[in-house]
Write a protein that holds these residues in place. Structure first.
Motif, PDB file in Angstrom:
ATOM      1  N   ASP A   1     143.252 -13.319 -75.276  1.00  0.00           N
ATOM      2  CA  ASP A   1     141.827 -13.530 -75.028  1.00  0.00           C
ATOM      3  C   ASP A   1     141.404 -12.598 -73.891  1.00  0.00           C
ATOM      4  O   ASP A   1     142.224 -12.165 -73.083  1.00  0.00           O
ATOM      5  CB  ASP A   1     141.586 -14.999 -74.647  1.00  0.00           C
ATOM      6  N   LEU A   2     140.111 -12.279 -73.819  1.00  0.00           N
ATOM      7  CA  LEU A   2     139.625 -11.425 -72.739  1.00  0.00           C
ATOM      8  C   LEU A   2     139.110 -12.226 -71.551  1.00  0.00           C
ATOM      9  O   LEU A   2     139.381 -11.902 -70.401  1.00  0.00           O
ATOM     10  CB  LEU A   2     138.524 -10.488 -73.249  1.00  0.00           C
ATOM     11  N   MET A   3     138.335 -13.262 -71.833  1.00  0.00           N
ATOM     12  CA  MET A   3     137.730 -14.047 -70.754  1.00  0.00           C
ATOM     13  C   MET A   3     138.668 -15.188 -70.365  1.00  0.00           C
ATOM     14  O   MET A   3     138.623 -16.280 -70.927  1.00  0.00           O
ATOM     15  CB  MET A   3     136.356 -14.559 -71.198  1.00  0.00           C
ATOM     16  N   LEU A   4     139.525 -14.885 -69.377  1.00  0.00           N
ATOM     17  CA  LEU A   4     140.577 -15.812 -68.961  1.00  0.00           C
ATOM     18  C   LEU A   4     140.463 -16.115 -67.472  1.00  0.00           C
ATOM     19  O   LEU A   4     140.018 -15.263 -66.694  1.00  0.00           O
ATOM     20  CB  LEU A   4     141.957 -15.198 -69.223  1.00  0.00           C
TER      21      LEU A   4
ATOM     22  N   THR B   1     138.732 -12.271 -79.071  1.00  0.00           N
ATOM     23  CA  THR B   1     137.703 -12.548 -78.078  1.00  0.00           C
ATOM     24  C   THR B   1     136.323 -12.730 -78.682  1.00  0.00           C
ATOM     25  O   THR B   1     136.043 -12.238 -79.778  1.00  0.00           O
ATOM     26  CB  THR B   1     137.654 -11.393 -77.046  1.00  0.00           C
ATOM     27  N   ALA B   2     135.471 -13.423 -77.942  1.00  0.00           N
ATOM     28  CA  ALA B   2     134.081 -13.597 -78.347  1.00  0.00           C
ATOM     29  C   ALA B   2     133.234 -12.374 -77.993  1.00  0.00           C
ATOM     30  O   ALA B   2     132.072 -12.283 -78.415  1.00  0.00           O
ATOM     31  CB  ALA B   2     133.491 -14.838 -77.682  1.00  0.00           C
ATOM     32  N   LYS B   3     133.799 -11.444 -77.244  1.00  0.00           N
ATOM     33  CA  LYS B   3     133.063 -10.239 -76.841  1.00  0.00           C
ATOM     34  C   LYS B   3     133.062  -9.264 -78.018  1.00  0.00           C
ATOM     35  O   LYS B   3     134.042  -8.561 -78.249  1.00  0.00           O
ATOM     36  CB  LYS B   3     133.685  -9.626 -75.596  1.00  0.00           C
ATOM     37  N   ALA B   4     131.936  -9.243 -78.741  1.00  0.00           N
ATOM     38  CA  ALA B   4     131.905  -8.556 -80.029  1.00  0.00           C
ATOM     39  C   ALA B   4     131.145  -7.233 -80.019  1.00  0.00           C
ATOM     40  O   ALA B   4     131.039  -6.574 -81.052  1.00  0.00           O
ATOM     41  CB  ALA B   4     131.284  -9.477 -81.082  1.00  0.00           C
TER      42      ALA B   4
ATOM     43  N   VAL C   1     135.645  -0.790 -77.640  1.00  0.00           N
ATOM     44  CA  VAL C   1     136.104   0.490 -77.104  1.00  0.00           C
ATOM     45  C   VAL C   1     136.851   0.275 -75.790  1.00  0.00           C
ATOM     46  O   VAL C   1     137.902   0.886 -75.548  1.00  0.00           O
ATOM     47  CB  VAL C   1     134.912   1.454 -76.899  1.00  0.00           C
ATOM     48  N   ALA C   2     136.333  -0.618 -74.931  1.00  0.00           N
ATOM     49  CA  ALA C   2     137.007  -0.921 -73.665  1.00  0.00           C
ATOM     50  C   ALA C   2     138.396  -1.497 -73.913  1.00  0.00           C
ATOM     51  O   ALA C   2     139.361  -1.148 -73.220  1.00  0.00           O
ATOM     52  CB  ALA C   2     136.168  -1.889 -72.848  1.00  0.00           C
TER      53      ALA C   2
ATOM     54  N   TYR D   1     141.823  -5.543 -82.453  1.00  0.00           N
ATOM     55  CA  TYR D   1     140.754  -6.276 -81.773  1.00  0.00           C
ATOM     56  C   TYR D   1     140.074  -7.158 -82.812  1.00  0.00           C
ATOM     57  O   TYR D   1     139.532  -6.662 -83.799  1.00  0.00           O
ATOM     58  CB  TYR D   1     139.761  -5.265 -81.188  1.00  0.00           C
ATOM     59  N   VAL D   2     140.119  -8.463 -82.610  1.00  0.00           N
ATOM     60  CA  VAL D   2     139.525  -9.424 -83.533  1.00  0.00           C
ATOM     61  C   VAL D   2     138.506 -10.256 -82.758  1.00  0.00           C
ATOM     62  O   VAL D   2     138.785 -10.728 -81.659  1.00  0.00           O
ATOM     63  CB  VAL D   2     140.593 -10.358 -84.147  1.00  0.00           C
ATOM     64  N   THR D   3     137.315 -10.418 -83.336  1.00  0.00           N
ATOM     65  CA  THR D   3     136.259 -11.149 -82.638  1.00  0.00           C
ATOM     66  C   THR D   3     136.157 -12.581 -83.143  1.00  0.00           C
ATOM     67  O   THR D   3     136.414 -12.881 -84.306  1.00  0.00           O
ATOM     68  CB  THR D   3     134.899 -10.451 -82.815  1.00  0.00           C
ATOM     69  N   LYS D   4     135.772 -13.479 -82.234  1.00  0.00           N
ATOM     70  CA  LYS D   4     135.510 -14.881 -82.554  1.00  0.00           C
ATOM     71  C   LYS D   4     134.046 -15.026 -82.967  1.00  0.00           C
ATOM     72  O   LYS D   4     133.194 -14.346 -82.419  1.00  0.00           O
ATOM     73  CB  LYS D   4     135.780 -15.768 -81.341  1.00  0.00           C
ATOM     74  N   PRO D   5     133.746 -15.943 -83.891  1.00  0.00           N
ATOM     75  CA  PRO D   5     134.657 -16.767 -84.683  1.00  0.00           C
ATOM     76  C   PRO D   5     135.438 -15.916 -85.682  1.00  0.00           C
ATOM     77  O   PRO D   5     134.992 -14.841 -86.077  1.00  0.00           O
ATOM     78  CB  PRO D   5     133.715 -17.747 -85.399  1.00  0.00           C
ATOM     79  N   PHE D   6     136.589 -16.400 -86.106  1.00  0.00           N
ATOM     80  CA  PHE D   6     137.464 -15.607 -86.958  1.00  0.00           C
ATOM     81  C   PHE D   6     138.107 -16.502 -88.003  1.00  0.00           C
ATOM     82  O   PHE D   6     138.157 -17.723 -87.870  1.00  0.00           O
ATOM     83  CB  PHE D   6     138.561 -14.945 -86.112  1.00  0.00           C
ATOM     84  N   SER D   7     138.616 -15.863 -89.052  1.00  0.00           N
ATOM     85  CA  SER D   7     139.377 -16.551 -90.087  1.00  0.00           C
ATOM     86  C   SER D   7     140.849 -16.531 -89.698  1.00  0.00           C
ATOM     87  O   SER D   7     141.404 -15.469 -89.386  1.00  0.00           O
ATOM     88  CB  SER D   7     139.182 -15.853 -91.430  1.00  0.00           C
ATOM     89  N   VAL D   8     141.488 -17.692 -89.698  1.00  0.00           N
ATOM     90  CA  VAL D   8     142.911 -17.755 -89.372  1.00  0.00           C
ATOM     91  C   VAL D   8     143.720 -16.912 -90.358  1.00  0.00           C
ATOM     92  O   VAL D   8     144.654 -16.203 -89.970  1.00  0.00           O
ATOM     93  CB  VAL D   8     143.414 -19.215 -89.370  1.00  0.00           C
ATOM     94  N   LYS D   9     143.340 -16.951 -91.629  1.00  0.00           N
ATOM     95  CA  LYS D   9     144.061 -16.165 -92.634  1.00  0.00           C
ATOM     96  C   LYS D   9     143.966 -14.674 -92.338  1.00  0.00           C
ATOM     97  O   LYS D   9     144.949 -13.935 -92.461  1.00  0.00           O
ATOM     98  CB  LYS D   9     143.512 -16.465 -94.037  1.00  0.00           C
TER      99      LYS D   9
END
Length: 232
Positions: free
Chosen positions: A54-57, A84-87, A93-94, A103-111
Motif C-alpha cells: 500500500d502507499l498510504m501507510l 493503492t487508492a492513489k489512481a 509514474v511516481a 501498480y494496481v489501484t483500489k477498488p480492485f478485483s481479487v482475481k
C-alpha cells in the motif's frame, strides 16, 4: 517445490485479512505487516519473493518503503506490486520511478490481482530460459547472478531496469517501441503506461554514467542500444 512467499503491507486490517486468505488459497506463503516500518522489518527478516505494498501507510509510506527496498542489497531484487487508492497517472509514474514492478489501484478485483501476481512471478521464473551472460560495448549482464556491470563497475539496477537493459542489450541497433519494451522487459501481463518506460529509461541512464549514451532515443518510436557497427 517451495511456495513463493508474499509480504502484504497494508494498514487496513480487514483488507489485509482478505488478501492474506486469498493468497494462501492460491498456494502462497504469506506474511502480513500493518504499518510501513514493520513492512521493512519483515522484508529483511522473511525475504519474500514479492511485496504487495500500500502507499498510504502509517510510520513509513509506501514510496519510501520501495526506495529503501531498492537501496538495500538484501531486498533490492524483491518484486514490488503497489496496491493503492492513489489512481492518478502521476501517482503511477511516481510508483514506477522508485522501482515498483506493477501498480494496481483500489477498488480492485481479487482475481485480477492474483493474475498480476502470477504474471510477475512467471516473468521472474522465466528469466532462466535465456542465455545467462550477455556482453556488448562494455556492458555485461549476468542473469544467473542477477548482476550488471558497465566498464567493470557494478550497476545497482531494479528488476525493471535490469529487464529493460537486457532487452536492449540482446539486440543492439534494433529499435524497440515503448509497448514492445513493456511486453519484453516488464511482461506482457503488466498494465503499465507507456510513459513510465521513459521514467525507467531516465533512471537507467543515470545509473549507467558514462555509458548512458549507449541507450539512444528514437524520436516518435522508442529506444535502442547503439549498434556496435555504427561506432566502428
Amino acid at each position: 517445490m517451495s511456495k513463493n512467499r508474499i509480504l502484504i503491507v497494508e494498514d487496513d486490517r480487514s483488507l489485509a485479512d482478505v488478501l492474506d486468505y486469498n493468497l494462501r488459497q492460491d498456494g502462497y506463503e504469506t506474511v502480513v505487516a500493518l504499518n510501513g516500518q514493520d513492512g521493512l522489518n519483515q522484508a529483511k527478516l522473511k525475504t519474500p519473493d514479492l511485496v504487495v505494498l500500500d502507499l498510504m501507510l502509517p510510520v513509513v509510506d509506501g514510496l519510501e518503503i520501495c526506495r529503501r527496498l531498492r537501496a538495500d542489497p538484501v531486498t533490492r531484487q524483491m518484486l514490488v506490486l503497489m496496491l493503492t487508492a492513489k489512481a492518478e497517472e502521476t501517482d503511477q509514474v511516481a510508483g514506477f520511478s522508485v522501482g515498483a514492478d506493477d501498480y494496481v489501484t483500489k477498488p480492485f478485483s481479487v482475481k485480477v490481482l492474483l493474475e498480476r501476481i502470477r504474471a510477475l512471478l512467471r516473468r521472474r521464473q522465466g528469466e532462466s530460459q535465456h542465455d545467462e551472460v550477455i556482453v556488448s560495448q562494455g556492458i555485461l549482464i549476468d542473469r544467473e547472478r542477477h548482476r550488471c556491470t558497465a566498464g567493470d563497475q557494478p550497476l545497482d539496477l531494479t528488476p525493471s531496469e535490469f529487464g529493460l537493459l537486457e532487452t536492449l542489450l540482446r539486440q543492439p541497433g534494433r529499435v524497440f517501441s515503448r509497448s514492445e519494451l513493456i511486453d519484453s522487459a516488464l511482461g506482457g501481463d503488466s498494465l503499465v503506461l507507456e510513459r513510465t518506460i521513459d521514467v525507467h529509461i531516465r533512471a537507467l541512464r543515470k545509473k549507467m554514467g558514462g555509458y548512458a549514451e549507449l541507450v539512444e532515443t528514437v524520436r516518435g518510436i522508442g529506444y535502442r542500444l547503439r549498434d556496435p557497427a555504427s561506432s566502428e
